[in-house]
Write an enzyme that holds these catalytic residues in place. Structure first.
Site, short mmCIF file in Angstrom:
data_model
loop_
_atom_site.label_atom_id
_atom_site.label_comp_id
_atom_site.label_asym_id
_atom_site.label_seq_id
_atom_site.Cartn_x
_atom_site.Cartn_y
_atom_site.Cartn_z
N SER A 46 1.60 -0.15 5.91
CA SER A 46 2.05 0.37 7.20
C SER A 46 1.41 1.73 7.45
O SER A 46 0.79 2.32 6.56
CB SER A 46 3.58 0.50 7.24
OG SER A 46 4.02 1.46 6.29
N ILE A 48 -0.49 5.15 8.28
CA ILE A 48 -1.85 5.65 8.06
C ILE A 48 -2.60 4.74 7.11
O ILE A 48 -3.78 4.43 7.32
CB ILE A 48 -1.80 7.08 7.50
CG1 ILE A 48 -1.15 8.03 8.49
CG2 ILE A 48 -3.20 7.57 7.16
CD1 ILE A 48 -0.87 9.42 7.93
N SER A 170 -1.36 17.40 2.70
CA SER A 170 -0.65 17.85 3.89
C SER A 170 -0.80 19.36 4.03
O SER A 170 -1.03 20.06 3.03
CB SER A 170 0.84 17.48 3.79
OG SER A 170 1.61 18.18 4.76
N TYR A 197 8.44 18.65 -2.01
CA TYR A 197 7.40 17.99 -1.21
C TYR A 197 6.19 18.91 -1.07
O TYR A 197 5.04 18.49 -1.29
CB TYR A 197 7.93 17.61 0.16
CG TYR A 197 6.89 16.99 1.05
CD1 TYR A 197 6.47 15.68 0.84
CD2 TYR A 197 6.31 17.72 2.09
CE1 TYR A 197 5.49 15.11 1.66
CE2 TYR A 197 5.34 17.16 2.91
CZ TYR A 197 4.93 15.85 2.69
OH TYR A 197 3.96 15.29 3.49
N LYS A 201 2.30 18.36 -2.55
CA LYS A 201 1.09 18.39 -1.72
C LYS A 201 0.12 19.46 -2.22
O LYS A 201 -1.11 19.26 -2.15
CB LYS A 201 1.47 18.65 -0.26
CG LYS A 201 2.30 17.55 0.37
CD LYS A 201 1.52 16.27 0.55
CE LYS A 201 1.84 15.18 -0.42
NZ LYS A 201 1.09 13.92 -0.17
N SER A 232 4.74 8.36 11.96
CA SER A 232 4.71 7.23 11.04
C SER A 232 6.08 7.05 10.40
O SER A 232 7.01 7.82 10.64
CB SER A 232 3.66 7.46 9.94
OG SER A 232 4.04 8.53 9.10
#
Length: 375
Positions: A46, A48, A170, A197, A201, A232
Site C-alpha cells: 500500500s 508509497i 523522514s 520515531y 529516522k 498515506s
C-alpha cells in the site's frame, strides 16, 4: 461581496503557492528500462511502497514485494501485475518486528532469486499502537530489521553491482537524538513515541552514511530519502475514528499522494550520476544537507556497533560469507510465491550440482533456535 471574493482569491492563491512549493512532488526520471534487474521494496502492499513497486514493474524489473501480511501482499502483487502488465511481480513474507522473520526472508530470497539490484527499505511504523513489547518496537521495525536484512543481502547486492540500497527516512530525523544507554527500551505514551520515531529516522540517515563508507569501492551505493508529507496509511493509521472525517479533507489538500511520495525514493533508486552523493540524504529529488547529529561519523559507527548487537549478529557474522548462495532451482522463479525454501537432495549428484541449500540455511540460521541442527 467584493471582500468575500477577494478573501477567497487570496486563500486560493496562497493554496496554489503552498501546493506547488511544498506539496507537489517532482517527477522521477532515471533509468528507463529495468529489464533483467530485480528490486525488493518492503512495505509494498500500500501507499508509497506500492507506488514505488508499480513504477519499478512498469520499467520491466522483477519486483519482490516484501510485506508482513500475506493476504494484502498477494493482493497487491496481483494488482501490480494487472496494472503494469509485468508478470514478474511476486510476494514474499517479511515482518520487520521479528528478527526470525527477517532471517527467514533472507534465506528464501537468497535460495530463489539470482539477482538483487535495488533494495528499498520503505516499510515503517509511526506508532506502537496498542502493542507493548519488551523492546523499542519503533526502532526494531524502522531500523534494526532493515539493518539485519541489508547485512544478510549485501553479498547478493555486491555480485549484481552496480546496485543500490535506499532507506526511506523522514524530515523528523532533525528532531532525533540517539541515547545509547536507552536505545532499545520499551516505548510507552505518545511523547515517547514521537521521540522514538524521530530517533529511528535519524538512525536511517546515519545507517545510510555508515553503510556507504563500509561498502565504498564495491559498486553498492546507499541513500536516505525523504518522501515528503504524504497522505498515506502511516498518517491515518493511529488517528481516532471520530477525528478522521475532519482530517481526511485537510490531508487531501495539503499532503502529497502516495505516488508523489514515491518520487524521491525512486530517484535514489534509478537516477544516473548520483554515485558521488553516496550515503547522502535526499528530499524532493535532490541532495540536502542534514544537521550535525545526522552527519556525525563517530555516532554512525557507534550506532552500527549497537545495531549489530540488537540484530543478534555476532563477531563471526561481521565478515561476509565466503560463498555466495545460489538459487536451488531456477524453475521456481516463475512461481507467484516462493514461501519457505525446501531442501531436496538429487538422487545422483553430478559435477554440475548446485550448492547445498543446507549450507546456506546453516550460514544464516535463526539464532532463536540454537538446538536445531542442519546437516
Amino acid at each position: 461581496m467584493e471582500a468575500l471574493l477577494l478573501g477567497a482569491g487570496l486563500l486560493l492563491g496562497a493554496y496554489v503557492l503552498i501546493y506547488y512549493n511544498l506539496v507537489k512532488a517532482p517527477q522521477c526520471g532515471g533509468l528507463g528500462s529495468l529489464r533483467g534487474r530485480t528490486a525488493a521494496p518492503s512495505g509494498a502492499n500500500s501507499g508509497i511502497g506500492k507506488m514505488t513497486a508499480l513504477e519499478l514493474a512498469r520499467r520491466g524489473a522483477r519486483v519482490v514485494l516484501a510485506c508482513r501480511s500475506r493476504e494484502r501482499g498477494e493482493a497487491a502483487a496481483f494488482d501490480l501485475r494487472q496494472e503494469s502488465g509485468n508478470n514478474e511481480v511476486i510476494f514474499m513474507a517479511l515482518d520487520l518486528a521479528s528478527l526470525a522473520s527477517v532471517r527467514a526472508f533472507a534465506t528464501a530470497f537468497l535460495s530463489s532469486e539470482p539477482r538483487l539490484d535495488i533494495l528499498i527499505h520503505n516499510a515503517g511504523i509511526s506508532s506502537c499502537g496498542r502493542t507493548r513489547e519488551a523492546f523499542n518496537l519503533l526502532l526494531r521495525v524502522n531500523h534494526i530489521g532493515p539493518f539485519l536484512l541489508t547485512h544478510l543481502l549485501v553479498p547478493r547486492l555486491k555480485t549484481c553491482a552496480p546496485s543500490r540500497v535506499v532507506m526511506v527516512s523522514s524530515a523528523a530525523h532533525q528532531r532525533g537524538r540517539l541515547d545509547f544507554t536507552r536505545l532499545d527500551r520499551p516505548v510507552v505514551g505518545w511523547q515517547q513515541e514521537l521521540r522514538a520515531y524521530a530517533d529511528s529516522k535519524l538512525a536511517n540517515v546515519l545507517f545510510a552514511r555508515e553503510l556507504a563508507t563500509r561498502l565504498e569501492g564495491t559498486g553498492v551505493t546507499c541513500y536516505a530519502a525523504h518522501p515528503g508529507p504524504v497522505n498515506s496509511e502511516l498518517f491515518l493509521r493511529h488517528v481516532p475514528g471520530w477525528l478522521r472525517p475532519l482530517l481526511c479533507p485537510l490531508a487531501w489538500l495539503v499532503l502529497r499522494t502516495p505516488k508523489g511520495g514515491a518520487q524521491t525514493p525512486l530517484y535514489c533508486a534509478l537516477q544516473e550520476g548520483i554515485e558521488p552523493f553516496n550515503g547522502r540524504y535526499f528530499a524532493n529529488c535532490h541532495v540536502e544537507e542534514v544537521p550535525p547529529a545526522a552527519r556525525d561519523d563517530h555516532v554512525a559507527h557507534q550506532l552500527w556497533e549497537a545495531s549489530m548487537k540488537l540484530a543478534g549478529l555476532g563477531p563471526e557474522e561481521e565478515e561476509e560469507p565466503d560463498e555466495e548462495p545460489q538459487p536451488k532451482d531456477l524453475s521456481l522463479l516463475s512461481t507467484p510465491y516462493f514461501g519457505e525454501p525446501t531442501v531436496s537432495e538429487p538422487s545422483s549428484p553430478g559435477p554440475q550440482r548446485s550448492p547445498d541449500l543446507s549450507t546456506v540455511i546453516h550460514r544464516i540460521q535463526v539464532k532463536a533456535e540454537p538446538d536445531t541442527q542442519v546437516s
